[in-house]
Design a protein around this motif. Structure first.
Motif, PDB file in Angstrom:
ATOM      1  N   PRO A   1       0.810  -1.224   0.000  1.00  0.00           N
ATOM      2  CA  PRO A   1       0.000   0.000   0.000  1.00  0.00           C
ATOM      3  C   PRO A   1       0.842   1.274   0.000  1.00  0.00           C
ATOM      4  O   PRO A   1       0.470   2.259  -0.630  1.00  0.00           O
ATOM      5  N   MET A   2       2.001   1.235   0.696  1.00  0.00           N
ATOM      6  CA  MET A   2       2.865   2.419   0.682  1.00  0.00           C
ATOM      7  C   MET A   2       3.486   2.611  -0.687  1.00  0.00           C
ATOM      8  O   MET A   2       3.641   3.739  -1.170  1.00  0.00           O
TER       9      MET A   2
ATOM     10  N   LEU B   1       3.007   4.927  -6.536  1.00  0.00           N
ATOM     11  CA  LEU B   1       2.545   4.578  -7.878  1.00  0.00           C
ATOM     12  C   LEU B   1       1.326   5.404  -8.275  1.00  0.00           C
ATOM     13  O   LEU B   1       1.159   5.736  -9.456  1.00  0.00           O
ATOM     14  N   VAL B   2       0.488   5.723  -7.306  1.00  0.00           N
ATOM     15  CA  VAL B   2      -0.648   6.606  -7.594  1.00  0.00           C
ATOM     16  C   VAL B   2      -0.135   7.967  -8.058  1.00  0.00           C
ATOM     17  O   VAL B   2      -0.622   8.539  -9.044  1.00  0.00           O
TER      18      VAL B   2
ATOM     19  N   VAL C   1      -1.437   1.967   6.796  1.00  0.00           N
ATOM     20  CA  VAL C   1      -0.953   2.233   5.441  1.00  0.00           C
ATOM     21  C   VAL C   1      -2.063   2.357   4.400  1.00  0.00           C
ATOM     22  O   VAL C   1      -1.807   2.810   3.287  1.00  0.00           O
ATOM     23  N   VAL C   2      -3.274   1.943   4.732  1.00  0.00           N
ATOM     24  CA  VAL C   2      -4.350   1.937   3.750  1.00  0.00           C
ATOM     25  C   VAL C   2      -4.982   3.319   3.589  1.00  0.00           C
ATOM     26  O   VAL C   2      -5.222   3.767   2.460  1.00  0.00           O
ATOM     27  N   ALA C   3      -5.235   4.010   4.682  1.00  0.00           N
ATOM     28  CA  ALA C   3      -5.901   5.312   4.611  1.00  0.00           C
ATOM     29  C   ALA C   3      -5.123   6.323   3.768  1.00  0.00           C
ATOM     30  O   ALA C   3      -5.725   7.013   2.923  1.00  0.00           O
ATOM     31  N   PRO C   4      -3.789   6.463   3.944  1.00  0.00           N
ATOM     32  CA  PRO C   4      -3.060   7.391   3.062  1.00  0.00           C
ATOM     33  C   PRO C   4      -3.195   7.036   1.595  1.00  0.00           C
ATOM     34  O   PRO C   4      -3.283   7.929   0.737  1.00  0.00           O
ATOM     35  N   LEU C   5      -3.210   5.743   1.286  1.00  0.00           N
ATOM     36  CA  LEU C   5      -3.386   5.317  -0.108  1.00  0.00           C
ATOM     37  C   LEU C   5      -4.745   5.761  -0.639  1.00  0.00           C
ATOM     38  O   LEU C   5      -4.847   6.294  -1.756  1.00  0.00           O
TER      39      LEU C   5
ATOM     40  N   LEU D   1      -8.457  15.730   3.779  1.00  0.00           N
ATOM     41  CA  LEU D   1      -8.707  14.338   4.160  1.00  0.00           C
ATOM     42  C   LEU D   1      -7.644  13.814   5.126  1.00  0.00           C
ATOM     43  O   LEU D   1      -7.956  13.064   6.052  1.00  0.00           O
ATOM     44  N   ALA D   2      -6.380  14.222   4.925  1.00  0.00           N
ATOM     45  CA  ALA D   2      -5.307  13.781   5.819  1.00  0.00           C
ATOM     46  C   ALA D   2      -5.506  14.313   7.230  1.00  0.00           C
ATOM     47  O   ALA D   2      -5.298  13.598   8.221  1.00  0.00           O
ATOM     48  N   LEU D   3      -5.921  15.565   7.341  1.00  0.00           N
ATOM     49  CA  LEU D   3      -6.177  16.147   8.666  1.00  0.00           C
ATOM     50  C   LEU D   3      -7.331  15.427   9.367  1.00  0.00           C
ATOM     51  O   LEU D   3      -7.265  15.171  10.580  1.00  0.00           O
TER      52      LEU D   3
END
Length: 464
Positions: free
Chosen positions: A252-253, A258-259, A393-397, A438-440
């Motif tokens: 996921p990281m 890659l995204v 690791v999923v939420a940041p992705l 979204l990160a906050l």
């Protein structure tokens, strides 16, 4: 503890983060300086078509490095948590498993890349006049991939133990070697063959491989505690629990990079539709964005290493302080750099483009529209660094997918009907605002504090 290693679990947070991140920043500066000098040689002496070729090929290179980023970051976090917990046997198992895995992956990727290079460039819509240059350049880059990957893993391992200085010195050695060899191999000075644009990529190949060998020799002489000796080769047999963590936490990281890189490939495809002049301007502006993002990337690396060791040591009270200091440093450092580069944009862009070139005015406009948004994205990088270091690791992705693929690219494409090229440039600030928001929200309300990386031995917790 060696002179190069820092204890990331004690002492003032601000001072420790700054001193650890400074060599990382220096390494990032050296890497981008190297790429910029290479682009100067290509742009001024081989023409705009060759510069367009390197812009397209470097997007692919960023994609390739994105593949290894997540896995090497998982390696860094696992090493950091093991060192923070004073579990050196676990740290050696991480290093051995990572080394074996990366060798296999990098060799397979290099072989596939050499064969598929023309198809990759065709899929990107590389302009016809730039395609021959891009094929020659990119094929050599693929040959260099195994050395790049192992070099990257070694640097990330050192940083996980608290040593950011040793990677800096060998990055300096690599960059100086690359800079010296670039004109020599491009133009065929002395006894060396004239390789043209392939000479620039060959210089990178030689520099990376030589620096990797030199660093391994140096660590052996220093008896580095995680460098496996003849009697420790059994650590190279992959540990199933660690391998699962490298893949299921690292993937996921890696997908996050890659995204970003795949969206950049799509973006440059949109830019390519406007011709080589606009693409050259965009490529040069991108060089400046690399510099602008360096402080945040260095702080992110420092935050990840510090948080990982403090989580391993069970010092959760320091984690929030590390994040706050990282965000503050980002505003100060990235903000100052954006202001300086905008003030001197004509001078800096003139290093790559003639002052009277049409691409110059386009590049200046792009720079003024986009560059300030990287201050916002820098905050996102620091927040992601904290939550990833715990195993979340999923939420940041997901956040990056939303901001890049569901916001930035549709905006650039759909709004082009009304805004033309401006839609491409303004898609960057729009995406940065979405990712920061979204990160906050996830940092404040998400369950990242309950996430875990793999525990020692066979016990693994896959909390996300």
């Amino acid at each position: 503890m060696s002179r190069s290693r820092m204890n990331l679990t004690t002492g003032p947070v601000g001072r420790t983060l700054f001193l650890f991140s400074l060599p990382v920043l220096g390494s990032n500066v050296l890497q981008s300086l190297n790429a910029s000098i290479n682009s100067m040689w290509v742009g001024h002496y081989l023409g705009e078509a060759a510069l367009t070729a390197t812009s397209n090929a470097n997007i692919v290179l960023f994609f390739l490095l994105g593949v290894v980023f997540g896995l090497s970051m998982a390696n860094t976090i696992l090493v950091g948590q093991a060192v923070g917990a004073r579990n050196m046997d676990q740290a050696r198992r991480v290093v051995g498993t990572s080394a074996t895995f990366f060798v296999i992956v990098s060799v397979l990727l290099a072989l596939a890349g050499v064969i598929l290079t023309p198809h990759i460039l065709d899929a990107m819509g590389t302009p016809a006049d730039a395609r021959p240059y891009a094929v020659a350049y990119l094929r050599v880059i693929f040959i260099a991939v195994p050395f790049m990957y192992l070099y990257n893993v070694m640097m990330m391992t050192l940083r996980g133990t608290g040593d950011s200085r040793t990677p800096f010195w060998f990055m300096l050695f690599s960059v100086v070697t690359d800079i010296i060899l670039n004109p020599v191999l491009i133009f065929g000075w002395g006894p060396f063959p004239k390789l043209g644009i392939a000479g620039s990529a060959t210089a990178t190949l030689i520099a990376q491989s030589t620096s990797l060998i030199a660093m391994m020799w140096f660590l052996k002489r220093r008896k580095y505690f995680l460098l496996l000796g003849r009697h420790e080769l059994h650590y190279l047999k992959p540990d199933p629990a660690i391998l699962r963590s490298l893949i299921f936490k690292g993937l996921p990281m890696g997908l996050q990079m890659l995204v970003i890189s795949s969206s950049a490939i799509v973006m440059i495809s949109l830019v390519n539709a406007h011709g080589s002049t606009v693409t050259a301007a965009y490529g040069v502006a991108s060089q400046l964005w690399n510099y602008i993002q360096m402080p945040a990337l260095a702080l992110g690396a420092g935050v990840s290493s510090m948080v990982a060791q403090n989580v391993g040591a069970g010092l959760w009270d320091r984690v929030s302080r590390i994040t706050r200091v990282g965000v503050m440093f980002n505003f100060l450092m990235t903000g100052a750099l954006v202001g300086l580069l905008l003030l001197l944009d004509r001078v800096v862009l003139g290093l790559f483009l003639p002052d009277d070139a049409n691409a110059m005015s386009i590049a200046r406009h792009i720079d003024w529209t986009v560059s300030w948004s990287f201050i916002l994205f820098g905050v996102t990088i620091v927040l992601f660094a904290t939550v990833r270091a715990t195993g979340a690791v999923v939420a940041p992705l997901v956040i990056l997918v939303i901001s890049m693929w569901l916001t930035r690219l549709p905006f650039a494409s759909l709004m082009s009907t009304h805004m033309g090229q401006e839609a491409i440039w303004w898609s960057f600030p729009v995406g940065s605002v979405v990712s920061l928001t979204l990160a906050l929200l996830y940092y404040r309300f998400g369950g990242w504090r309950q996430a875990r990386m793999v525990a020692s031995g066979a016990a693994a917790v896959a909390a996300k």
